[in-house]
Design a protein around this motif. Sequence first.
Motif, mmCIF file in Angstrom:
data_model
loop_
_atom_site.group_PDB
_atom_site.id
_atom_site.type_symbol
_atom_site.label_atom_id
_atom_site.label_comp_id
_atom_site.label_asym_id
_atom_site.label_seq_id
_atom_site.Cartn_x
_atom_site.Cartn_y
_atom_site.Cartn_z
ATOM 1 N N SER A 119 59.743 79.137 84.945
ATOM 2 C CA SER A 119 59.921 80.200 83.950
ATOM 3 C C SER A 119 59.254 79.811 82.633
ATOM 4 O O SER A 119 58.579 80.621 81.993
ATOM 5 C CB SER A 119 61.417 80.453 83.716
ATOM 6 N N TYR A 120 59.447 78.563 82.235
ATOM 7 C CA TYR A 120 58.810 78.079 81.008
ATOM 8 C C TYR A 120 57.290 78.108 81.136
ATOM 9 O O TYR A 120 56.582 78.488 80.189
ATOM 10 C CB TYR A 120 59.288 76.657 80.702
ATOM 11 N N ASP A 121 56.791 77.759 82.316
ATOM 12 C CA ASP A 121 55.347 77.797 82.560
ATOM 13 C C ASP A 121 54.814 79.220 82.418
ATOM 14 O O ASP A 121 53.757 79.439 81.814
ATOM 15 C CB ASP A 121 55.048 77.253 83.959
ATOM 16 N N VAL A 124 54.625 80.148 78.671
ATOM 17 C CA VAL A 124 53.460 79.588 77.977
ATOM 18 C C VAL A 124 52.186 80.318 78.402
ATOM 19 O O VAL A 124 51.334 80.633 77.563
ATOM 20 C CB VAL A 124 53.332 78.073 78.267
ATOM 21 N N ALA A 125 52.054 80.616 79.694
ATOM 22 C CA ALA A 125 50.842 81.260 80.207
ATOM 23 C C ALA A 125 50.648 82.656 79.627
ATOM 24 O O ALA A 125 49.514 83.068 79.344
ATOM 25 C CB ALA A 125 50.892 81.327 81.727
ATOM 26 N N ILE A 126 51.748 83.395 79.434
ATOM 27 C CA ILE A 126 51.644 84.781 78.977
ATOM 28 C C ILE A 126 51.693 84.883 77.459
ATOM 29 O O ILE A 126 50.945 85.658 76.849
ATOM 30 C CB ILE A 126 52.768 85.630 79.610
ATOM 31 N N ILE A 213 67.273 78.675 79.828
ATOM 32 C CA ILE A 213 65.814 78.484 79.798
ATOM 33 C C ILE A 213 65.110 79.702 80.387
ATOM 34 O O ILE A 213 64.131 80.213 79.823
ATOM 35 C CB ILE A 213 65.420 77.215 80.571
ATOM 36 N N ILE A 214 65.630 80.181 81.512
ATOM 37 C CA ILE A 214 65.024 81.332 82.190
ATOM 38 C C ILE A 214 65.130 82.585 81.331
ATOM 39 O O ILE A 214 64.147 83.313 81.130
ATOM 40 C CB ILE A 214 65.694 81.549 83.559
ATOM 41 N N LEU A 220 61.170 86.442 75.743
ATOM 42 C CA LEU A 220 59.917 86.300 74.993
ATOM 43 C C LEU A 220 58.726 86.860 75.775
ATOM 44 O O LEU A 220 57.806 87.442 75.192
ATOM 45 C CB LEU A 220 59.685 84.821 74.662
ATOM 46 N N ILE A 221 58.758 86.692 77.092
ATOM 47 C CA ILE A 221 57.681 87.234 77.931
ATOM 48 C C ILE A 221 57.652 88.752 77.839
ATOM 49 O O ILE A 221 56.593 89.364 77.618
ATOM 50 C CB ILE A 221 57.848 86.784 79.392
ATOM 51 N N PHE A 222 58.825 89.388 78.007
ATOM 52 C CA PHE A 222 58.875 90.846 77.968
ATOM 53 C C PHE A 222 58.497 91.386 76.597
ATOM 54 O O PHE A 222 57.840 92.424 76.482
ATOM 55 C CB PHE A 222 60.274 91.346 78.345
ATOM 56 N N ALA A 223 58.887 90.676 75.540
ATOM 57 C CA ALA A 223 58.499 91.103 74.192
ATOM 58 C C ALA A 223 56.988 91.042 74.020
ATOM 59 O O ALA A 223 56.377 91.929 73.408
ATOM 60 C CB ALA A 223 59.188 90.220 73.151
#
Length: 323
Positions: A119-121, A124-126, A213-214, A220-223
Motif C-alpha cells: 500500500s505504501y509502495d 509513493v508511485a501515485i 498504514i493501508i 492520500l492516493i484517492f485525494a
Amino acid sequence: MTARNVSVETIFVLLGFTDYPELQIPLFLMFLIMYVVTMVGNLGMMVIIKINPKFHTPMYFFLSHLSFVDFCYSSIITPKLLENLVMADKSIFYASCMLQFFLACTAVVTESFLLAMMSYDHFVAICNPLLYTVAMSPRLCALLVAGSYLWGMLGPLVLLCYALQLNFFGYNVINHFFCEYTALIAVSSSDTYIPHLLLFAYATFNEVSTLLIILASYVLIFATVLNICSASGRRKAFSTCASHLMAITIFHGTILSLYCVPNSKNSQQTIKVASVFYTMVSPMLNPLIYSLRNKDVKDAFWKFIDTKIPSHCTNFKGYFPSR
C-alpha cells in the motif's frame, strides 16, 4: 509458569470437518484443486517476476515475496488437511503441531505487513511518481521486507514459548483443521488467560498498525487521483489499486472477525469456514487477482509459454480473449 508434563507422550487429534462425513471426498477434491491452483499460481508468479527484467521494480519485489509467503503458507496447512480428509488417523505429534502453529502464524503476520508495504509502495508511485525510484530504493525495499519477516517471527515465537509451558496429557482433540492457536490452547489443562490475552494484544496491534498504514496510504492516493484531470489517468490509477484492495479485503476481513473481537461468540464451524478464507482462499486468489488485472503480467505469461512450449501446443490461446 509450570513446565509441561512430558511423562506421557502428547498426541493431538485434528477434528477438521468430521462433522460432515458425507462431504469428506467432495471437500478433499475441492481443497486439492485449490492447493494445486495456489502452488502453480504463486510459483508461476515468482518465476515470471524473477526471469523478466521488466518486473525488477519495488512493486513486483513485494509481490514476489507475497507469492512466496502464500506458497509456504498453503504448504504448511493444506497437505495435513488433505491427509485428514481421507485417512482414519487424524493425529499429529506434539512437536509437529507446535511447529505448524509457529510457521502458519509467522506466514499470516508476514503477509499482513507485506500488504501494508505494498500500500505504501502504491502511495509513493501515485502521489510522488518523480521521486519513486529514489524513495523506494532497493535498500529500503529490502529493509521493509526483512522487517516484515522478522516481526512475523518474533510475535509467534513469544506465543509459542507460552504454549510450550502449557500442560497437555495424552490424546487432545483439537476442533479445527490445523493447529490454530486458540483451538490448541483450549485443550490444555493449564490456565490460558495469559496466552489468550497475548494473542488478542498481538493480533490487535498487527491489525491496527497495518490497517492504519493501508488507510492512510489510500486516503492520500484517492485525494491525488481525484485531482488528476484526465479520465484515463484516473482509471489507470484506480485499476492499479483495485487488485490490492481486493486482496486486503479478503485477508483482513477474516482476521479481524476471528482474532480482534474479544469474547467472540462465533461457532466453531463458523471459525473453521472463516479460517479457510485466510489460509487457503486468499493464497489461491492473490496470484489470480494480481495477474488477471495486470496486462504486463499476462503478456509476460504468454511470452513465457511461447518460449518454453512448442508452438503446436499453444494453439489454445486463440480460445482466450485478446490480450
